[in-house]
Scaffold this motif. Structure first.
Motif, mmCIF file in Angstrom:
data_model
loop_
_atom_site.group_PDB
_atom_site.id
_atom_site.type_symbol
_atom_site.label_atom_id
_atom_site.label_comp_id
_atom_site.label_asym_id
_atom_site.label_seq_id
_atom_site.Cartn_x
_atom_site.Cartn_y
_atom_site.Cartn_z
ATOM 1 N N SER A 145 0.368 6.733 0.340
ATOM 2 C CA SER A 145 1.324 5.800 -0.259
ATOM 3 C C SER A 145 1.534 4.639 0.707
ATOM 4 O O SER A 145 0.887 4.564 1.753
ATOM 5 N N ALA A 146 2.454 3.754 0.346
ATOM 6 C CA ALA A 146 2.616 2.535 1.147
ATOM 7 C C ALA A 146 3.060 2.805 2.570
ATOM 8 O O ALA A 146 2.706 2.064 3.487
ATOM 9 N N ASN A 147 3.828 3.863 2.773
ATOM 10 C CA ASN A 147 4.362 4.096 4.122
ATOM 11 C C ASN A 147 4.126 5.509 4.640
ATOM 12 O O ASN A 147 4.735 5.914 5.627
ATOM 13 N N CYS B 137 -3.516 4.951 -2.990
ATOM 14 C CA CYS B 137 -2.357 4.110 -3.291
ATOM 15 C C CYS B 137 -2.775 3.003 -4.246
ATOM 16 O O CYS B 137 -3.953 2.624 -4.321
ATOM 17 N N GLU C 78 -7.110 3.335 3.530
ATOM 18 C CA GLU C 78 -7.842 4.058 2.486
ATOM 19 C C GLU C 78 -9.340 4.160 2.783
ATOM 20 O O GLU C 78 -9.916 5.262 2.698
ATOM 21 N N SER D 181 6.757 0.534 6.512
ATOM 22 C CA SER D 181 6.023 -0.188 5.461
ATOM 23 C C SER D 181 6.220 -1.684 5.606
ATOM 24 O O SER D 181 7.139 -2.158 6.248
ATOM 25 N N VAL E 269 -3.319 -0.449 1.745
ATOM 26 C CA VAL E 269 -2.426 -0.136 2.857
ATOM 27 C C VAL E 269 -3.115 -0.581 4.142
ATOM 28 O O VAL E 269 -4.168 -0.055 4.506
#
Length: 423
Positions: free
Chosen positions: A355-357, A315, A289, A423, A319
């Motif tokens: 997002s996470a992945n 997110c 991020e 992830s 991350v």
């Protein structure tokens, strides 16, 4: 299927088939041998009948002979039921409860001037038990032979093919940047010696070609960069000349832009070469991020020049990617954002969703003028007036270098690029 298993399976199938065929064949042959042996004994007994018949003078003598010899059956001659060759019947023995096979030889004789048939019989019960015992022993020997053959064959093949698997492991672990030429040891087998020698020579030639190509690319890039920089500098001086006409100034400006694109093309080709040759480390830990925010700030002026807005959807949790090269990851994100800015109309909103992945970057625009499958290929451009056709190819190369996947979709009038990682 492994080569060792492939050959072992073939040997096992052959041995099993041979065993299955040999057992009934062996039984038939053994049964025939015993039958012929019994028939021979019956004929020998039949050959002794004349000496016995010479002493039979009365009916009492005949009955006594039948009582004393249980293997004989004497009855009047009947041409209909007379069989001249030995044959087998199933019947109960005199002192038995179960049916047994008997081998019988009938002989036509004259007793006291009358025709009789003397049937000499021999029980095959002992023969069947013997054959069964022999078959069990034979089956055991065959199974042991089969198991021994498979085990010995597996061990021999495993030892013989060990150099091959070592050579294969060497090729799998081969690193073009390494100077190690260590080869796996081999047995005294000519084919594996030749294989080992060929692998060694091939690895040397590959390294030589790799270093030659690497040196050529670096030298060519360096040699091109200097004259291009000089040309740009001289064109800048020429543009400052007040005596240039508008037409001349326009031509010089076009030349300046072309040289600038050549510099970018040279830098991008060099970057691709370094990535493909694995000249970048990937042992850093990257916080995604903050890096995206940094790239967005760097490109904010370019977006503002077209009155565009970079909208980042972050997110909920941090991350963090381990084993990542930060500089390359930044270039990958920067190329996607630059591509979105260049190919979006004035006043567009460019969405960046983390997002996470995965990381998704989307921008509005008209459908592609090239097939979607070709968008990541080198020198493929949607708009011939923009870029050098290497930006998205660099994105895919960097993603593959880190083990990520990158995809493109066109949904609801928006171009969407997605980078996915574990992830």
């Amino acid at each position: 299927m492994k080569l060792l298993h492939y050959t072992s399976l073939r040997h096992l199938l052959f041995a099993s088939l041979l065993t299955l065929i040999s057992i009934p064949v062996f039984y038939i042959l053994l049964n025939n041998i015993f039958v012929h042996s019994i028939d021979r004994d019956l004929r020998m007994q039949a050959a002794q009948l004349p000496s016995t018949l010479s002493i039979i003078q009365t009916e009492a003598d005949l009955r006594l002979w039948q009582e004393l010899d249980n293997d004989l059956e004497i009855k009047p001659f009947d041409s209909v039921h007379f069989i001249g060759k030995p044959f087998t019947i199933e019947k109960k023995p005199a002192n038995g409860q179960e049916m047994e096979d008997f081998r019988i030889l009938q002989k036509k004789v004259q007793i006291m001037g009358k025709p009789y048939v003397v049937g000499i019989e021999s029980s095959m019960f002992e023969k069947e038990d013997l054959i069964q015992a022999i078959l069990i022993i034979q089956l055991g020997i065959l199974l042991l032979l089969l198991a021994g053959t498979v085990v010995i064959n597996y061990m021999i093949h495993k030892r013989i093919w060990r150099p091959f698997y070592k050579s294969l492991s060497y090729l799998k672990a081969f690193n073009i940047d390494s100077n190690s030429n260590q080869q796996p040891e081999v047995l005294k087998i000519l084919e594996f010696k030749e294989l080992s020698s060929s692998i060694k020579q091939l690895s040397i030639r590959v390294r030589q070609a790799y270093y030659s190509q690497k040196e050529f690319i670096e030298n060519a890039s360096h040699e091109l960069q200097t004259p291009l920089t000089v040309l740009k500098f001289k064109l800048e001086l020429l543009l400052q000349d007040r005596n240039l006409s508008n037409e001349q100034g326009s031509l010089v400006a076009d030349m300046y832009r072309e040289i600038d694109q050549m510099q970018q093309l040279n830098s991008n080709l060099l970057l691709l070469s370094k990535i493909e040759n694995k000249q970048f480390g990937s042992e850093e830990t990257v916080e995604v991020e903050p890096l995206i925010e940094e790239v967005s700030e760097d490109l904010a002026l370019l977006a503002q020049s077209k009155n565009q807005q970079l909208k980042v959807v972050s997110c909920q949790v941090p991350v963090v990617l381990a084993g990542t090269n930060k500089a390359l990851f930044k270039i990958m994100v920067g190329n996607l954002l630059t591509n979105a800015i260049q190919y979006s109309a004035t006043g567009s909103i460019i969405a960046i969703k983390l997002s996470a992945n995965r990381l998704q970057i989307s921008n509005p625009g008209s459908p592609l003028g090239v097939p979607a499958d070709n968008i990541f290929k080198r020198f493929v451009r949607h708009n011939k007036q923009k870029g050098n056709g290497l930006g998205l190819s660099i994105v895919q190369t960097i993603a593959s270098y880190h083990g990520y996947s990158v995809s493109y979709d066109y949904l609801d009038g928006r171009h969407q690029f997605t980078i996915t990682w574990a992830s």
